[in-house]
Write an enzyme that holds these catalytic residues in place. Structure first.
Site, PDB file in Angstrom:
ATOM      1  N   ASN A  72      23.353  46.341  91.851  1.00 34.48           N
ATOM      2  CA  ASN A  72      24.126  46.215  90.612  1.00 34.48           C
ATOM      3  C   ASN A  72      23.427  46.912  89.452  1.00 34.48           C
ATOM      4  OD1 ASN A  72      22.297  44.029  90.913  1.00 34.48           O
ATOM      5  ND2 ASN A  72      23.413  42.773  89.453  1.00 34.48           N
ATOM      6  N   GLU A  74      23.737  47.050  85.453  1.00 32.36           N
ATOM      7  CA  GLU A  74      24.391  46.397  84.310  1.00 32.36           C
ATOM      8  C   GLU A  74      24.358  47.275  83.067  1.00 32.36           C
ATOM      9  OE1 GLU A  74      22.674  42.458  84.042  1.00 32.36           O
ATOM     10  OE2 GLU A  74      23.783  41.825  85.835  1.00 32.36           O
ATOM     11  N   CYS A  83      29.032  46.460  90.142  1.00 37.04           N
ATOM     12  CA  CYS A  83      28.467  45.637  91.222  1.00 37.04           C
ATOM     13  C   CYS A  83      27.821  46.510  92.295  1.00 37.04           C
ATOM     14  CB  CYS A  83      29.562  44.812  91.890  1.00 37.04           C
ATOM     15  SG  CYS A  83      30.334  43.598  90.841  1.00 37.04           S
ATOM     16  N   GLU A  85      28.140  46.410  95.482  1.00 34.39           N
ATOM     17  CA  GLU A  85      29.053  46.844  96.540  1.00 34.39           C
ATOM     18  C   GLU A  85      29.736  48.155  96.174  1.00 34.39           C
ATOM     19  OE1 GLU A  85      28.749  43.887  95.174  1.00 34.39           O
ATOM     20  OE2 GLU A  85      29.415  42.276  96.476  1.00 34.39           O
ATOM     21  N   CYS A 122      32.925  40.077  94.593  1.00 36.67           N
ATOM     22  CA  CYS A 122      33.885  39.691  93.546  1.00 36.67           C
ATOM     23  C   CYS A 122      35.260  40.293  93.869  1.00 36.67           C
ATOM     24  CB  CYS A 122      33.400  40.167  92.176  1.00 36.67           C
ATOM     25  SG  CYS A 122      33.712  41.909  91.853  1.00 36.67           S
ATOM     26  N   CYS A 125      35.517  44.118  93.887  1.00 38.80           N
ATOM     27  CA  CYS A 125      34.841  44.700  95.056  1.00 38.80           C
ATOM     28  C   CYS A 125      35.651  44.468  96.325  1.00 38.80           C
ATOM     29  CB  CYS A 125      33.429  44.142  95.188  1.00 38.80           C
ATOM     30  SG  CYS A 125      32.333  44.762  93.891  1.00 38.80           S
TER      31      CYS A 125
HETATM   32  N1  THU Z   1      27.401  41.190  91.231  1.00 38.20           N
HETATM   33  C1  THU Z   1      27.359  42.106  92.235  1.00 38.20           C
HETATM   34  O1  THU Z   1      26.723  43.158  92.111  1.00 38.20           O
HETATM   35  N2  THU Z   1      28.013  41.821  93.381  1.00 38.20           N
HETATM   36  C2  THU Z   1      28.630  40.643  93.646  1.00 38.20           C
HETATM   37  O2  THU Z   1      29.147  40.472  94.736  1.00 38.20           O
HETATM   38  C3  THU Z   1      28.670  39.585  92.638  1.00 38.20           C
HETATM   39  C4  THU Z   1      28.156  39.968  91.295  1.00 38.20           C
HETATM   40  C5  THU Z   1      26.634  41.466  90.007  1.00 38.20           C
HETATM   41  C6  THU Z   1      27.440  41.809  88.791  1.00 38.20           C
HETATM   42  C7  THU Z   1      26.468  41.445  87.698  1.00 38.20           C
HETATM   43  O3  THU Z   1      25.584  42.521  87.476  1.00 38.20           O
HETATM   44  C8  THU Z   1      25.658  40.295  88.277  1.00 38.20           C
HETATM   45  O4  THU Z   1      25.876  40.329  89.679  1.00 38.20           O
HETATM   46  C9  THU Z   1      26.048  38.942  87.749  1.00 38.20           C
HETATM   47  O5  THU Z   1      27.408  38.754  87.801  1.00 38.20           O
END
Ligand code: THU
Length: 172
Positions: A72, A74, A83, A85, A122, A125
């Protein structure tokens, strides 16, 4: 109210079940998926998660045997974050155009507490994984784990996204 009919007419009720398998230990997974999960765990270290301190790693196994990882990434403007994925899937697809996707493994680590439950993708994704299933006409197997604990193995994202919207809805 007299004369008003509050009865609902239900034509049909449908219940769908979600099917997946659960493992206590990565040793119970086929070698290919065990190694993929290990790569997702390593990818966690590359996360850029200064805002959530929740680090996610994803590893995508392609039909040609290649593995592409993502984590991920941000942003101070949170919707601009992406994310793990989708980072992995976009990288895999843009570097290997036309090569199908066999499976994706996802893992996560958080600062200050143990992620003991599997981290499921999520909604966005899930929709993205679905697009690749349609694109290549093949189910994508999904393997999930936190930083420890039980592992889930899911045969297709359709288990996680029933009643989905896909290219089928755009056919005239
Ligand atoms: N996140 C992911 O990268 N994948 C997931 O399946 C769930 C959430 C990340 C998004 C964000 O950077 C952090 O987790 C918190 O939500």
């Amino acid at each position: 109210m007299p004369g008003r009919n509050f009865q609902r007419v239900v034509m049909k009720e449908t219940k769908q079940t979600v099917s997946f398998t659960e493992f206590d230990n990565a040793a119970e997974l086929p070698a290919e998926l065990r190694e993929l999960l290990q790569k997702a765990k390593s990818a966690v270290a590359n996360a850029y998660a200064p805002y959530s301190q929740f680090r996610v790693g994803a590893a995508v196994l392609l039909e040609n045997g290649e593995v592409v990882t993502g984590s991920n990434q941000e942003n101070a403007s949170s919707p601009a974050g992406i994310c793990a994925e989708r980072v992995a899937l976009s990288a895999a697809s843009s570097m290997n155009p036309g090569v199908g996707i066999r499976s994706i493994a996802i893992s996560a680590k958080a600062d200050g507490y143990e992620v003991a439950e599997p981290v499921a993708p999520c909604g966005i994704c899930r929709q993205t994984i679905l697009e690749y299933e349609y694109r290549f006409g093949k189910n994508i197997e999904i393997v999930l784990q936190g930083d420890r604990g039980k592992i889930l193995r899911i045969a297709t994202v359709k288990e996680l996204l029933p009643l989905n919207f896909s290219r089928d809805n755009l056919k005239r």
